[in-house]
Design an enzyme around this catalytic site. Structure first.
Site, PDB file in Angstrom:
ATOM      1  N   HIS A  46       0.834  -1.201   0.000  1.00 42.10           N
ATOM      2  CA  HIS A  46       0.000   0.000   0.000  1.00 42.10           C
ATOM      3  C   HIS A  46       0.871   1.254   0.000  1.00 42.10           C
ATOM      4  O   HIS A  46       2.107   1.155  -0.044  1.00 42.10           O
ATOM      5  CB  HIS A  46      -0.946  -0.009   1.197  1.00 42.10           C
ATOM      6  CG  HIS A  46      -0.255  -0.207   2.518  1.00 42.10           C
ATOM      7  ND1 HIS A  46       0.446   0.804   3.127  1.00 42.10           N
ATOM      8  CD2 HIS A  46      -0.136  -1.291   3.310  1.00 42.10           C
ATOM      9  CE1 HIS A  46       0.960   0.344   4.256  1.00 42.10           C
ATOM     10  NE2 HIS A  46       0.634  -0.916   4.391  1.00 42.10           N
ATOM     11  N   HIS A  49       4.258   1.747   1.639  1.00 44.66           N
ATOM     12  CA  HIS A  49       5.468   1.084   1.164  1.00 44.66           C
ATOM     13  C   HIS A  49       6.179   1.871   0.078  1.00 44.66           C
ATOM     14  O   HIS A  49       7.268   1.503  -0.348  1.00 44.66           O
ATOM     15  CB  HIS A  49       5.116  -0.295   0.592  1.00 44.66           C
ATOM     16  CG  HIS A  49       4.611  -1.265   1.627  1.00 44.66           C
ATOM     17  ND1 HIS A  49       3.289  -1.671   1.673  1.00 44.66           N
ATOM     18  CD2 HIS A  49       5.237  -1.879   2.660  1.00 44.66           C
ATOM     19  CE1 HIS A  49       3.142  -2.514   2.689  1.00 44.66           C
ATOM     20  NE2 HIS A  49       4.300  -2.652   3.300  1.00 44.66           N
ATOM     21  N   ARG A  87      -0.639  -8.486  16.024  1.00 42.81           N
ATOM     22  CA  ARG A  87      -1.120  -8.684  14.673  1.00 42.81           C
ATOM     23  C   ARG A  87      -1.794 -10.039  14.535  1.00 42.81           C
ATOM     24  O   ARG A  87      -1.416 -11.001  15.178  1.00 42.81           O
ATOM     25  CB  ARG A  87       0.071  -8.631  13.734  1.00 42.81           C
ATOM     26  CG  ARG A  87      -0.229  -7.854  12.482  1.00 42.81           C
ATOM     27  CD  ARG A  87       0.956  -7.926  11.580  1.00 42.81           C
ATOM     28  NE  ARG A  87       1.456  -6.612  11.270  1.00 42.81           N
ATOM     29  CZ  ARG A  87       2.609  -6.422  10.668  1.00 42.81           C
ATOM     30  NH1 ARG A  87       3.373  -7.438  10.377  1.00 42.81           N
ATOM     31  NH2 ARG A  87       3.005  -5.214  10.358  1.00 42.81           N
ATOM     32  N   GLN A 172      14.858 -10.219  12.829  1.00 40.44           N
ATOM     33  CA  GLN A 172      15.205  -9.214  11.833  1.00 40.44           C
ATOM     34  C   GLN A 172      16.706  -8.922  11.861  1.00 40.44           C
ATOM     35  O   GLN A 172      17.326  -8.725  10.826  1.00 40.44           O
ATOM     36  CB  GLN A 172      14.414  -7.921  12.061  1.00 40.44           C
ATOM     37  CG  GLN A 172      14.624  -6.926  10.931  1.00 40.44           C
ATOM     38  CD  GLN A 172      13.615  -5.783  10.964  1.00 40.44           C
ATOM     39  OE1 GLN A 172      12.493  -5.947  11.414  1.00 40.44           O
ATOM     40  NE2 GLN A 172      14.007  -4.629  10.473  1.00 40.44           N
ATOM     41  N   ASP A 193      10.117   3.490  12.340  1.00 41.54           N
ATOM     42  CA  ASP A 193       9.693   2.555  13.380  1.00 41.54           C
ATOM     43  C   ASP A 193      10.582   1.306  13.404  1.00 41.54           C
ATOM     44  O   ASP A 193      10.517   0.504  14.318  1.00 41.54           O
ATOM     45  CB  ASP A 193       8.217   2.170  13.187  1.00 41.54           C
ATOM     46  CG  ASP A 193       7.954   1.570  11.813  1.00 41.54           C
ATOM     47  OD1 ASP A 193       8.792   1.750  10.914  1.00 41.54           O
ATOM     48  OD2 ASP A 193       6.913   0.924  11.645  1.00 41.54           O
ATOM     49  N   LYS A 228      -4.335  10.340   8.098  1.00 45.78           N
ATOM     50  CA  LYS A 228      -3.284   9.346   7.957  1.00 45.78           C
ATOM     51  C   LYS A 228      -2.883   9.221   6.503  1.00 45.78           C
ATOM     52  O   LYS A 228      -3.722   9.155   5.617  1.00 45.78           O
ATOM     53  CB  LYS A 228      -3.780   7.993   8.465  1.00 45.78           C
ATOM     54  CG  LYS A 228      -3.583   7.839   9.949  1.00 45.78           C
ATOM     55  CD  LYS A 228      -3.217   6.418  10.278  1.00 45.78           C
ATOM     56  CE  LYS A 228      -2.905   6.261  11.746  1.00 45.78           C
ATOM     57  NZ  LYS A 228      -3.310   4.960  12.254  1.00 45.78           N
ATOM     58  N   LYS A 231      -4.481   6.680   3.679  1.00 41.02           N
ATOM     59  CA  LYS A 231      -5.704   6.056   4.164  1.00 41.02           C
ATOM     60  C   LYS A 231      -6.903   6.683   3.458  1.00 41.02           C
ATOM     61  O   LYS A 231      -7.014   7.884   3.355  1.00 41.02           O
ATOM     62  CB  LYS A 231      -5.845   6.271   5.674  1.00 41.02           C
ATOM     63  CG  LYS A 231      -4.899   5.406   6.479  1.00 41.02           C
ATOM     64  CD  LYS A 231      -5.435   4.000   6.642  1.00 41.02           C
ATOM     65  CE  LYS A 231      -4.596   3.148   7.553  1.00 41.02           C
ATOM     66  NZ  LYS A 231      -3.455   2.516   6.904  1.00 41.02           N
ATOM     67  N   THR A 232      -7.771   5.835   2.963  1.00 43.50           N
ATOM     68  CA  THR A 232      -8.978   6.331   2.335  1.00 43.50           C
ATOM     69  C   THR A 232     -10.151   5.916   3.209  1.00 43.50           C
ATOM     70  O   THR A 232      -9.970   5.250   4.214  1.00 43.50           O
ATOM     71  CB  THR A 232      -9.172   5.719   0.940  1.00 43.50           C
ATOM     72  OG1 THR A 232      -9.417   4.320   1.099  1.00 43.50           O
ATOM     73  CG2 THR A 232      -7.941   5.909   0.086  1.00 43.50           C
TER      74      THR A 232
END
Length: 412
Positions: A46, A49, A87, A172, A193, A228, A231-232
């Site tokens: 989205h 990214h 998550r 990671q 982040d 944001k 964001k839609t």
RNA sequence: GGGGAGAUUCCCGAGUGGCCAAAGGGGGCAGACUGUAAAUCUGUUGGCGUUCGCCUUCGUAGGUUCGAAUCCUACUCUCCCCA
């Protein structure tokens, strides 16, 4: 020669760096292999990214070697960084199919065919890790005390953090180490982040290999109006047209707040900085030209030139009075049977057939509040019935409010 | 394992037997103003029909009652304190 870092700096991609001067020096003198991770938690990337994608592209253009790491392994855990809740766990199959479609999207920005850029999946080395070995070789280098002090875990410490999530950082960091060993990868880039995770990887490389590695993070992009980013009303702004059509995608960028245009042009297009500077100086109505440019350029990169053109045409057809006859074909549509229409369909039903209204009450409300239009004719009567005589070129153009358009096409 | 607090409509958050489809705020949508901005103001915001109404909703399942989001029982989950 421009070292890539300069490009990122002047375009506003740099938030934090572990050692800016050392990195600059290295980027200047040699080809550096760098990586950025993408978690396959959805079948489409989205808007969020885009920053990493553009950053990778800029560095690759400057001659460095990119590794796009799809997190097929880490996605099974879920990164708790900056999240307030755990998550949702995804099935292995889902992750695999997501990873596949994400790869295709990444390749729109990075060319993997020429053999230089690399596409990896950490499932390769994470899926069958031996727990005991991992603890002995990797786990020993991590201090829990230190991890607990990280800002990213603070929020979760308040609400609860499970052990599985707490391990994310180790994995990671391990990715970075593996990529270093395998490809000599010395730089990891990511959103701010990710700072803690990136630094952890850099430390791990130093401890295990005694080698220098670097981390670079991008600023969290916000919009001037506080909404944001990406964001839609429907949710995230996806890069895949199955979720967000090219037209909707175009419209999102076309409607960005004035103050953000210049910054977004720098971040989300490849236009030369000088040109963007000029576009950014436009005032009042003129700024709309810059917004169109922004919307077109980014739609072109994500969806291709043809779709970008269609989206632009459709927007003009819908909004530009002076250009009444434009090409609306990119505006999303639903179909309705010709026989049903010849018998007449209530305006309410027509609106609820589209995503414009989700219920009859909502459609009724829209009409009552004077926001419903069909072929630019305002619908004032709740009981208005629409039949074939309303058709223009075998279709109807529905409009809700000032800027939400949808077409209804007759099926023969 | 022991003790305590809590779960409300998209989100936050009131409500402790009928006046509750449920205060207030946020967000969303619409209208005015505009540049397909921003800010501001106004209206609206569960569903179905639309005067009146009906149905679904207050963690889940039962129960008490003429009547429950509000009382009782069990269950699930969350948070806090102690071990």
């Amino acid at each position: 020669m421009r070292d890539g870092l300069e490009v990122l700096e002047e375009r506003g991609f740099v938030k934090q760096c572990t050692d800016l001067e050392a990195l600059r020096n290295r980027l200047h003198t040699e080809e550096v292999t760098f990586y950025c991770g993408f978690d396959p938690t959805h079948s489409s990337l989205h808007a969020g990214h885009l920053i990493p994608l553009f950053a990778m592209a800029h560095l690759a253009r400057a001659g460095h070697r990119a590794i796009a790491l799809v997190g097929g392994g880490t996605a099974r855990i879920g990164d708790p960084s900056g999240k307030t809740e755990m998550r949702q766990m995804l099935s292995v199959e889902e992750i695999k199919s997501n990873a596949q479609s994400i790869r295709e999207q990444i390749s729109r920005f990075i060319d993997f065919k020429k053999g230089k850029a690399i596409l990896e999946d950490n499932a390769k080395w994470l899926a069958n890790l031996n727990y005991i070995d991992f603890l002995r070789d990797i786990g020993r280098h991590f201090s829990v005390n230190r991890m607990l002090s990280y800002e990213t875990y603070k929020a979760r410490l308040e609400t609860g953090l499970t052990f599985i999530e707490f391990n994310y950082q180790l994995l990671q960091a391990y990715d970075f180490l593996v990529l270093f060993k395998k490809y000599g990868c010395r730089l990891q880039i990511g959103g701010d982040d990710q700072w803690g995770n990136i630094v952890a990887g850099m430390d791990l490389i130093r401890r295990v290999e005694g080698e220098e590695a670097y981390g670079l993070t991008f600023p969290l992009v916000t919009r001037a109006d506080g909404k944001k980013m990406g964001k839609t009303e429907e949710g995230a702004l996806f890069l895949n047209s199955n979720f967000t059509t090219a037209y909707e995608f175009y419209q999102y960028w076309r409607n960005v707040p004035d103050q953000d245009v210049e910054r977004f042009l720098l971040l989300y297009t490849f236009l030369p900085v000088e040109e963007i500077g000029k576009l950014g100086k436009l005032k009042d109505k003129e700024i709309n030209f810059a917004k169109e440019k922004l919307a077109f350029e980014i739609t072109k990169i994500v969806h291709g030139e043809e779709k970008a053109n269609n989206a632009r045409e459709a927007a003009k057809a819908a909004f530009d009075r002076s250009q009444a006859e434009g090409n609306r074909s990119a505006i999303p549509y639903v179909t309705v049977s010709g026989t049903a229409l010849s018998e007449g369909i209530s305006a309410i039903e027509l609106f609820t057939k589209t995503p414009l209204c989700s219920s009859n009450s909502e459609a009724r409300r829209l009409i009552n509040q004077g926001g419903a239009y069909i072929n630019e004719k305002k619908i004032t009567d709740i009981n208005e019935r629409i039949d074939s005589s309303w058709l223009e070129d075998d279709e109807l153009l529905l409009r809700a409010g000032k800027k939400r358009y949808f077409r209804v096409i007759v099926e023969v």
